[in-house]
Structures are given as structure tokens and as C-alpha cells.
Write a protein that holds these residues in place. Structure first.
Motif, PDB file in Angstrom:
ATOM      1  N   MET A   1       0.820  -1.203   0.000  1.00  0.00           N
ATOM      2  CA  MET A   1       0.000   0.000   0.000  1.00  0.00           C
ATOM      3  C   MET A   1       0.859   1.260   0.000  1.00  0.00           C
ATOM      4  SD  MET A   1      -2.899   1.369  -0.228  1.00  0.00           S
ATOM      5  CE  MET A   1      -3.891  -0.125  -0.095  1.00  0.00           C
ATOM      6  N   ASN A   2       1.980   1.255   0.752  1.00  0.00           N
ATOM      7  CA  ASN A   2       2.848   2.436   0.781  1.00  0.00           C
ATOM      8  C   ASN A   2       3.364   2.784  -0.613  1.00  0.00           C
ATOM      9  OD1 ASN A   2       2.519   2.687   3.485  1.00  0.00           O
ATOM     10  ND2 ASN A   2       4.619   2.162   4.061  1.00  0.00           N
ATOM     11  N   VAL A   3       3.736   1.776  -1.363  1.00  0.00           N
ATOM     12  CA  VAL A   3       4.253   2.008  -2.708  1.00  0.00           C
ATOM     13  C   VAL A   3       3.138   2.496  -3.627  1.00  0.00           C
ATOM     14  CG1 VAL A   3       5.386   0.925  -4.681  1.00  0.00           C
ATOM     15  CG2 VAL A   3       6.054   0.281  -2.363  1.00  0.00           C
ATOM     16  N   GLN A   4       1.938   1.962  -3.467  1.00  0.00           N
ATOM     17  CA  GLN A   4       0.818   2.420  -4.280  1.00  0.00           C
ATOM     18  C   GLN A   4       0.502   3.888  -4.013  1.00  0.00           C
ATOM     19  OE1 GLN A   4      -2.644  -0.120  -4.636  1.00  0.00           O
ATOM     20  NE2 GLN A   4      -1.515  -1.876  -3.845  1.00  0.00           N
ATOM     21  N   VAL A   5       0.495   4.260  -2.736  1.00  0.00           N
ATOM     22  CA  VAL A   5       0.233   5.657  -2.379  1.00  0.00           C
ATOM     23  C   VAL A   5       1.336   6.560  -2.940  1.00  0.00           C
ATOM     24  CG1 VAL A   5      -0.017   7.289  -0.478  1.00  0.00           C
ATOM     25  CG2 VAL A   5      -1.080   5.029  -0.328  1.00  0.00           C
ATOM     26  N   ALA A   6       2.586   6.090  -2.875  1.00  0.00           N
ATOM     27  CA  ALA A   6       3.705   6.877  -3.411  1.00  0.00           C
ATOM     28  C   ALA A   6       3.541   7.107  -4.906  1.00  0.00           C
ATOM     29  CB  ALA A   6       5.028   6.165  -3.119  1.00  0.00           C
ATOM     30  N   ALA A   7       3.117   6.071  -5.620  1.00  0.00           N
ATOM     31  CA  ALA A   7       2.916   6.210  -7.063  1.00  0.00           C
ATOM     32  C   ALA A   7       1.794   7.196  -7.373  1.00  0.00           C
ATOM     33  CB  ALA A   7       2.608   4.846  -7.680  1.00  0.00           C
ATOM     34  N   VAL A   8       0.721   7.157  -6.598  1.00  0.00           N
ATOM     35  CA  VAL A   8      -0.390   8.093  -6.801  1.00  0.00           C
ATOM     36  C   VAL A   8       0.054   9.522  -6.507  1.00  0.00           C
ATOM     37  CG1 VAL A   8      -2.675   8.770  -5.984  1.00  0.00           C
ATOM     38  CG2 VAL A   8      -2.166   6.356  -6.381  1.00  0.00           C
TER      39      VAL A   8
END
Length: 521
Positions: free
Chosen positions: A191-198
Motif C-alpha cells: 500500500m505504501n508504494v501504491q500511495v507513493a505512485a499516486v
């Protein structure tokens, strides 16, 4: 590649440009020498970039090498134009120093393989660009437009810092190559990586002047023309470059792709429609840049990064030429008006012409797939290319049959060139093909948006426009008035900062708040 910079040759380019910016103050009393030094530094930077491209044949260094050659070339041309444009004006050394430091920031973004360095360099280019936008500080419209740009850029940098913090927490590194390698090794994206990409996608959306924070790009036309050329041909395109460099991360997070496609397609559609209503040449070009950046974000969101790279290079060269030659457009327009205006044709004729052109494009795509079965071309790429040619297609009905035949031939040739670049660059960029329900949904969204644009454009451009066109025109001309809220927010925030002794000192009386319509030039 485990280092933070691609090569000493590439990193030498921004260092050399920054040195030139420092030398400007040494030669400030000798204007001719000052400009000669600046142009010499930029020419030497081009040679270093060219040598760096020859010395680094790896696929990873391909995009930075191409971009560095592009930026140094455009910077040299704009600097040469600026010398003539600013002849006789005061404070040329301030302009030239800010210009060189802005270019150095752009070059450092390109030369770096470290996300933290890229963020700092991007902020550096934005800060010095602010000084260029304030060159005519006695113009209220210029001052307030620059302030809107300043606030939007700081907001984007906060988003970018949030993405950097999350990526550091997740991977323990900010090296772009290492991040790509670790994302590829993930079975599922945390989830942290997904939020970073967004957050990264949102930062690029804001930096690229997408709706509704787009107004500053349209209203900075009070700045000198070479500044507009630098902004539209270089600085604003950095968003596309960053997305290409971070393509592995974006491709792994469908929500980040959705942010790019939705924001980009909406902006491209609205900006393209508004552009057709504007009279001012520079403002028309500004709306064009807004639309082109939206189109570029769509290409990245749909996974066509190689097409985005070609688009980026072509847009930079075209927009630099368009702004630097904008003065001659007035004479060309006067000559054109002496001729008999061509009719836009009926909506039925335009619709048939558009359908025929799309059919030919589809047949060319199918023929290419049959001839080269080992290199299939995605249908999404055909749709993107087809909608990009929409303005030419809608004017096809008003052409003579010989002109129609030539336009079809040129369209097919250009389509072949785009497909060839796709086939050539795909192995170099080494990016995964996007498949799945989200990709299909985004492709459908993109198609619906541009089909609506085509429908509205045909209704409004026919010879006998109906009541819909008359009612829609004021809204289209005003850009749906989406920028009004951000303008009020800027006035309120800057007023608060000024009341508390903000960073910008007032030499004279605070300029009156202008009606920022973007049509003042």
C-alpha cells in the motif's frame, strides 16, 4: 546502474550551465561578452551531451541522453533569440543568470538517477523560472500569474516529497534504477508504494498545468516571449520525462495510471476546445500546451511511454519555434484574411470525413499487423494517434480533392513513423505491456472523452452553428470558469503572506488584482 548519476559527461552539462550563470555577474558590465559567454557555455553543454550519448549505449541511458541533447539545443536557440529580444532593456544580467540557472535545474533533473536530486533540481528550476516570470514586475497581471505558478509548484513539491518519503520507507533507497528493479521483483505492490505512485502522479499533474490548476500557464504570457518559449518547450515537459523515468513504478499501480488518464484526457479535451475560441496568439499556444501535456499524460497512463517520448521531443521543438516566431503570425493572419474564407462544411459532411479518415487509419493498422506479426501494435496506440489527428480530420471536408489525397497520404506516412518508433523504442525502454480490466476501462474512458470532443467540435464549427453552439461558446471561451476558484485562493493566500511579512518584499504599492482571463496579451 547503482550510481546516482548516469555519467560525468551528463552531470558536467548542468554544472557547466550553472557556472555560466555565475559568470554572468562577472561580465555584467560588458553586455556583449556576457551573452557570448552564455551562448558558448550552452554550445559546450550540447557537445558534452552529444558525447555522453555516444559513450553510453545502454538502454537505461537512452532517454536521458535524448532529453539532454534536446534541452541544450533549445536553450542555445532561446538564448540567441533573447539577446536580440532584450536589446536595450535594463537588467539583462538578471534575466540571463535566472535563465541559465533554470536551464541548469532542468538539465540536473535529466542527468540524475536519484529521485531526491531530481526533486531538488525540479524545485530549483521552478524557483529561478519564477524570477524570469517576474522580469516585468511592474505589470500586475504578470505578478499575479507568477504567484499562482509559485503556489501550484510548491503544492506539487509537497506531493513529491510525500512520494519520496514513502518510497524511502519501503525500499531504503531513492535510486531510480534500484526502485525499478525492486518493483519488478514484487509479487504484489504494498500500500505504501501504491500511495507513493499516486502522489507522484498527482505531483506531475499539478506541475504539468492540468485542470483545475492550469490557469498560471495561460496567464504568464506577460513575461518576455523567450521565457514563454523556455517554459512551454522545456520546463513544463519535465513532468513527462519524470513519468518515463518512473514508468516501472507507475505501470505497477493501476490507480496512478487512472489519475494520469482521467486528469490528462479531461484537460486535453477542454483545453483543445477552448483553444479554438481564443484570439491572442500566445494564449492560443498556451492552451495548446495545456492540451498537449494532457495528451502526454494519457499516453503515459495507458503505458505508451515510447510514444510519450516521441511526443515530448516533437512538442518541445514545435512549441519553441511557435513562440519564437509568434510575432510573424500577425502578418500571416492578415494575408490569410485577404483570401476567401473556406467553409467548415455541414456537420454531416464533417462526420463522414472523420469516419472515413478513422477507417483508413484502422485499415492501415490491420495491414501493419499482417505484415509484421512479430511486432503487434496495440489498438490503444491507434486510438491515441487517431484522436491526435482529429483537428486535421475535421478540416478534411473543406479541402479540395487533391489536398484530401495529400492529407491522407501524409497521415498514413506519419502513422507509419509513429508505429516504427514504437517498435524501435519498446525494446530500449524495456517496459511491461499493460493489460487487464483497468487498462481496458481507461482506454474506454479516453475514447469516450475524445468522441465527445469530436461531437462538440463538429456542432460548433459547422457553417450554420445552431443554438447549442451559441450557448456553449461563452462556457468554452471561459474554460468552464474552472480557474476562478484557484485565482481567488491565490489572492487570499498571498494577501495573508503579505500581511505577515511574506517572502516577497513590496518595492512599490501592491498591484491591483487583475481579472486573469489569459487574453490580455
Amino acid at each position: 546502474m547503482d550510481h546516482s548519476l548516469f555519467s560525468p559527461l551528463l552531470i558536467g552539462v548542468p554544472l557547466l550551465t550553472a557556472l555560466g550563470g555565475s559568470l554572468v555577474f562577472y561580465f555584467r558590465a560588458h553586455i556583449e561578452k556576457m551573452w557570448t559567454v552564455a551562448q558558448g557555455v550552452l554550445a559546450l553543454g550540447f557537445l558534452l551531451a552529444l558525447l555522453g550519448a555516444v559513450r553510453m549505449p545502454s538502454s537505461e541511458a537512452f532517454v536521458p541522453s535524448v532529453m539532454m541533447i534536446l534541452v541544450t539545443t533549445i536553450a542555445w536557440v532561446i538564448a540567441r533569440f533573447s539577446k536580440c529580444f532584450l536589446s536595450g532593456l535594463a537588467h539583462q544580467h538578471d534575466y540571463l543568470a535566472a535563465f541559465l540557472f533554470t536551464v541548469a535545474g532542468v538539465e540536473l533533473v535529466i542527468a540524475s538517477n536519484h529521485l531526491g536530486v531530481m526533486a531538488l533540481a525540479w524545485a530549483m528550476s521552478s524557483v529561478f523560472l519564477h524570477r524570469l516570470l517576474m522580469f516585468f514586475g511592474n505589470r500586475p497581471a504578470a505578478v499575479w500569474a507568477a504567484r499562482k505558478k509559485f503556489i501550484a509548484s510548491r503544492f506539487a513539491e509537497v506531493l513529491l516529497l510525500g512520494a519520496i518519503a514513502l518510497l524511502w520507507e519501503s525500499f531504503g533507497t531513492l535510486n531510480v534504477s534500484d526502485i525499478a528493479t525492486r518493483v519488478e521483483a514484487l509479487s504484489s505492490v504494498p500500500m505504501n508504494v501504491q500511495v507513493a505512485a499516486v502522489l507522484l502522479a498527482l505531483a506531475v499533474v499539478v506541475k504539468s498545468a492540468q485542470l483545475p490548476l492550469h490557469g498560471w500557464l495561460l496567464q504568464v504570457m506577460e513575461a518576455p516571449t523567450p521565457v514563454s518559449a523556455l517554459l512551454h518547450a522545456g520546463v513544463v515537459n519535465l513532468g513527462g520525462f519524470v513519468l518515463i523515468r518512473m514508468a516501472t513504478l507507475i505501470s505497477a499501480v493501476p490507480m496512478a495510471q487512472a489519475v494520469l488518464v482521467v486528469a490528462g484526457s479531461v484537460t486535453a479535451v477542454i483545453a483543445a476546445l477552448v483553444m479554438t475560441t481564443r484570439v491572442s496568439i500566445k494564449v492560443k499556444l498556451a492552451w495548446s500546451t495545456c492540451a498537449q501535456m494532457g495528451f502526454m499524460l494519457v499516453e503515459c497512463g495507458l503505458g505508451f511511454y515510447e510514444l510519450a517520448l516521441v511526443h515530448l521531443v516533437g512538442h518541445s521543438l514545435y512549441k519553441a519555434h511557435a513562440f519564437l516566431s509568434s510575432g510573424s503570425v500577425v502578418s500571416q493572419t492578415r494575408i490569410t484574411r485577404l483570401a476567401t474564407p473556406a467553409s467548415g462544411g455541414s456537420w454531416k459532411r464533417q462526420t463522414v470525413s472523420l469516419a472515413l479518415s478513422l477507417a483508413l487509419l484502422f485499415l492501415a493498422w490491420r495491414g501493419g499487423s499482417l505484415l509484421f506479426p512479430s511486432h503487434p501494435v496495440p489498438l490503444g496506440l491507434v486510438l491515441i494517434f487517431g484522436f491526435a489527428l482529429f483537428p486535421l480530420m475535421t478540416q478534411w471536408a473543406s479541402l479540395e480533392w487533391r489536398e484530401q489525397a495529400v492529407s491522407i497520404f501524409v497521415t498514413l506516412i506519419f502513422f507509419g513513423f509513429a508505429i516504427g518508433m514504437h517498435t524501435l523504442l519498446s525494446p530500449l525502454l524495456n517496459l511491461p505491456a499493460l493489460i487487464g480490466p483497468m487498462h481496458s476501462l481507461l482506454l474506454a474512458w479516453f475514447s469516450v472523452c475524445f468522441a465527445m470532443m469530436g461531437f462538440i467540435s463538429i456542432l460548433c464549427s459547422t457553417k450554420n452553428a445552431g443554438p447549442f453552439a451559441r450557448k456553449a461558446y461563452p462556457w468554452i471561451f471561459g474554460g468552464l470558469f474552472l480557474d476562478e476558484l484557484f485565482t481567488r485562493f491565490t489572492v487570499a493566500v498571498w494577501g495573508l503572506l503579505s500581511a505577515r511579512g511574506g517572502s516577497e518584499k513590496k518595492k512599490n504599492k501592491e498591484p491591483n488584482t487583475p481579472a486573469l482571463t489569459g487574453e490580455s496579451t
